[in-house]
Write a protein that holds these residues in place. Structure first.
Motif, short mmCIF file in Angstrom:
data_model
loop_
_atom_site.label_atom_id
_atom_site.label_comp_id
_atom_site.label_asym_id
_atom_site.label_seq_id
_atom_site.Cartn_x
_atom_site.Cartn_y
_atom_site.Cartn_z
N LEU A 293 -51.95 -10.49 38.30
CA LEU A 293 -51.24 -9.26 39.11
C LEU A 293 -49.93 -8.95 38.49
O LEU A 293 -49.41 -7.69 38.52
CB LEU A 293 -51.18 -9.56 40.70
N LEU A 294 -49.17 -9.90 37.93
CA LEU A 294 -47.90 -9.48 37.51
C LEU A 294 -47.99 -9.25 35.92
O LEU A 294 -46.94 -8.80 35.50
CB LEU A 294 -46.86 -10.63 37.64
N GLN A 295 -48.92 -9.64 35.25
CA GLN A 295 -48.92 -9.55 33.78
C GLN A 295 -48.65 -8.10 33.34
O GLN A 295 -47.65 -7.85 32.44
CB GLN A 295 -50.25 -9.85 33.13
N ASN B 105 -47.26 -16.72 32.38
CA ASN B 105 -48.28 -16.19 31.65
C ASN B 105 -47.61 -14.82 31.18
O ASN B 105 -48.03 -14.86 29.76
CB ASN B 105 -49.61 -15.68 32.61
N PRO B 106 -47.01 -13.80 31.85
CA PRO B 106 -46.47 -12.93 31.06
C PRO B 106 -45.45 -13.27 29.93
O PRO B 106 -45.29 -12.67 28.92
CB PRO B 106 -45.84 -12.06 32.27
N LEU B 107 -44.76 -14.31 30.45
CA LEU B 107 -43.59 -14.89 29.23
C LEU B 107 -44.51 -15.13 27.87
O LEU B 107 -43.70 -14.87 26.86
CB LEU B 107 -43.07 -16.00 29.85
N TYR B 108 -45.63 -15.50 27.81
CA TYR B 108 -46.29 -15.92 26.54
C TYR B 108 -46.33 -14.60 26.03
O TYR B 108 -46.24 -14.37 24.69
CB TYR B 108 -47.73 -16.39 27.09
N ASP C 268 -37.40 0.55 18.45
CA ASP C 268 -37.78 -0.06 17.51
C ASP C 268 -38.60 -1.20 17.74
O ASP C 268 -39.25 -2.15 16.80
CB ASP C 268 -36.52 -0.51 16.57
N THR C 269 -39.04 -1.42 18.86
CA THR C 269 -39.52 -2.74 19.38
C THR C 269 -41.15 -2.58 19.16
O THR C 269 -41.83 -1.34 19.19
CB THR C 269 -39.33 -3.14 20.70
N SER C 270 -41.94 -3.54 19.16
CA SER C 270 -43.52 -3.38 18.97
C SER C 270 -43.92 -3.51 20.42
O SER C 270 -43.17 -3.66 21.20
CB SER C 270 -43.96 -4.77 18.34
N ALA C 271 -45.29 -3.05 20.48
CA ALA C 271 -45.87 -2.72 21.89
C ALA C 271 -46.33 -4.27 22.52
O ALA C 271 -46.58 -4.87 21.66
CB ALA C 271 -46.98 -2.09 21.69
N TYR C 272 -46.17 -4.38 23.61
CA TYR C 272 -46.62 -5.37 24.39
C TYR C 272 -48.06 -5.32 24.91
O TYR C 272 -48.37 -4.25 25.06
CB TYR C 272 -45.81 -5.41 25.81
N VAL C 273 -48.66 -6.43 24.36
CA VAL C 273 -50.09 -6.38 24.91
C VAL C 273 -50.39 -7.81 25.51
O VAL C 273 -50.06 -8.85 24.95
CB VAL C 273 -50.89 -6.27 23.50
N ALA C 274 -50.85 -7.59 26.74
CA ALA C 274 -51.15 -8.74 27.66
C ALA C 274 -52.23 -9.74 26.94
O ALA C 274 -53.27 -9.17 26.45
CB ALA C 274 -51.68 -8.42 28.98
N VAL C 275 -51.92 -10.93 26.81
CA VAL C 275 -52.76 -12.18 26.27
C VAL C 275 -52.50 -13.47 27.15
O VAL C 275 -51.24 -13.63 27.48
CB VAL C 275 -52.59 -12.38 24.82
#
Length: 416
Positions: free
Chosen positions: A248-250, A302-305, A384-391
């Motif tokens: 739910l929080l990712q 998990n989102p920290l990963y 300039d940051t890259s995109a976040y992708v949940a894994v």
């Protein structure tokens, strides 16, 4: 996306059944080990052994695929998984279980690599991100469903060992009968640890610490529940709460991370996770507090990963992202191997609450290190940051490489 689902539903269904088997065996061993009077130290070795095998399988499976193909690798590894799940009930010995956990960790890792390479081949540039998200949700759903199965039979008997074995065996059919063999995915060689640390000290240190946290969740949550004298239903809900929080929080945290300094978010999420662990340590005798604690810890760790991968990739060129991410997965695996052993030691010293004391200490340490790094190095601008992708941390390095490909596609689309 409809076309992707039409071609990949069997793969997703099969992977969910595999995750049910994996999620149930981890929780069941924690409960059965307590019934067999295994010490906390012995159970920590059992749980740590899975991550030894998982780390080895992540890096050896691509070579096996290149030699004999996806179908043979998947069939062989899944067959071993099904056999090991039954052997647990026959060989009730902590050292025997440790050997079996190394084998099953290797096999699950290899199955994930194979399935994720199939997934990558089935997805297009337009659907890859959604496909990866759907795959991660499917994995989490399988683990949550597994906890409910803990209640269908006596953990002291054979049935709960047979059920995951049957589910894993059934999972072969939809995958092998509907998915076509694909070319082997060439895995990227990770950077050396020294190079990786020079790129991002926070990424390396954070990933090691996060490996400790994740393996404590995945490997020792049921051991904690058994030692704390929770009922089977309570253990089931407690373990599930980690993965419900993670699911739910990712994505909300990922959305926020693309709009602010990621180090500040890493710091804040780590503090929130540490505070959540303290709730469990201080109010562990009150079951609703345990559920809240597990939800917060799972929902932050998990989102920290994904955050640490995205943050580290902010400092490298696109062509180096896969190598950097592979290195981060490796150091995370090293931390995961040590996590259950240290958690078991803490529980042996102070009792069951040592589980949450350990989690709180590690998450607060991550927050402290992130705060210190903010005083040493300037952050890149948000633009300039890259995109976040949940894994998910439960996935293999293959899924991380797919997420890097998705980052590249996202950035290229934004620039064009």
């Amino acid at each position: 996306m409809i076309q992707f689902l039409a071609g990949s539903w069997a793969l997703l269904l099969g992977m969910m059944l595999l995750m049910v088997g994996n999620g149930l065996q981890g929780t069941l061993l924690g409960v059965r080990g307590e019934m067999a009077d295994f010490s906390t130290f012995e159970m920590s070795i059992v749980m740590s052994s899975y991550f030894v095998g998982f780390l080895g399988g992540s890096y050896l499976t691509p070579g096996l695929i290149r030699r004999v193909g996806h179908v043979r690798v998947f069939s062989a590894l899944a067959s071993f998984i099904s056999a090991v799940l039954v052997l647990y009930a026959v060989w009730i010995n902590p050292w025997g279980w440790s050997v079996l956990r190394v084998i099953i960790g290797f096999c699950f890792s290899g199955v994930y690599v194979t399935a994720e390479s199939w997934l990558n081949n089935a997805a297009t540039n337009e659907t890859r991100g959604k496909a990866l998200s759907l795959y991660m949700i499917t994995m989490m759903l399988g683990i949550v469903i597994a906890q409910g199965l803990l209640l269908v039979a006596d953990p002291g008997g054979f049935l709960l060992f047979i059920i995951p074995s049957v589910l894993v065996s059934i999972s072969f059919a939809p995958i092998l009968l509907s998915v076509q063999p694909t070319p082997a995915h060439e895995s990227t060689k990770p950077m050396s640890l020294r190079q990786l640390y020079e790129v991002s000290p926070l990424g390396v240190v954070g990933m090691v610490l996060l490996g400790l946290v994740f393996s404590a969740q995945f490997g020792m949550a049921a051991v904690y529940g058994a030692q704390a004298k929770l009922t089977l239903a309570q253990i089931s809900m407690f373990v599930s709460a980690f993965y419900v929080g993670a699911t739910l929080l990712q994505y909300p945290l990922g959305w926020i991370s693309d709009r602010m300094d990621r180090r500040l978010l890493i710091l804040g999420v780590s503090v929130l996770g540490g505070a959540g662990a303290l709730i469990g340590a201080l109010f562990g005798g009150y079951f609703p507090a345990l559920l809240i604690s597990a939800f917060i810890v799972g929902g932050t760790s998990n989102p920290l990963y994904s955050l640490l991968i995205a943050y580290t990739n902010d400092f490298v060129e696109y062509e180096d992202m896969a190598a950097v991410s592979g290195g981060l997965v490796f150091v995370n695996g090293l931390g995961a191997i040590a996590g259950p052993v240290i958690t078991g030691w803490a529980m042996g010293v102070v009792g069951a609450p040592g589980y949450f004391h350990f989690l709180a200490l590690i998450l607060f340490a991550m927050a402290g290190y992130a705060a210190w790094r903010m005083t040493v190095r300037a952050a890149p601008s948000v633009e300039d940051t890259s995109a976040y992708v949940a894994v998910s941390m439960a996935a293999s390095p293959m899924a991380v490489e797919i997420s890097v490909e998705e980052m590249e596609e996202h950035e290229n689309a934004a620039e064009s």
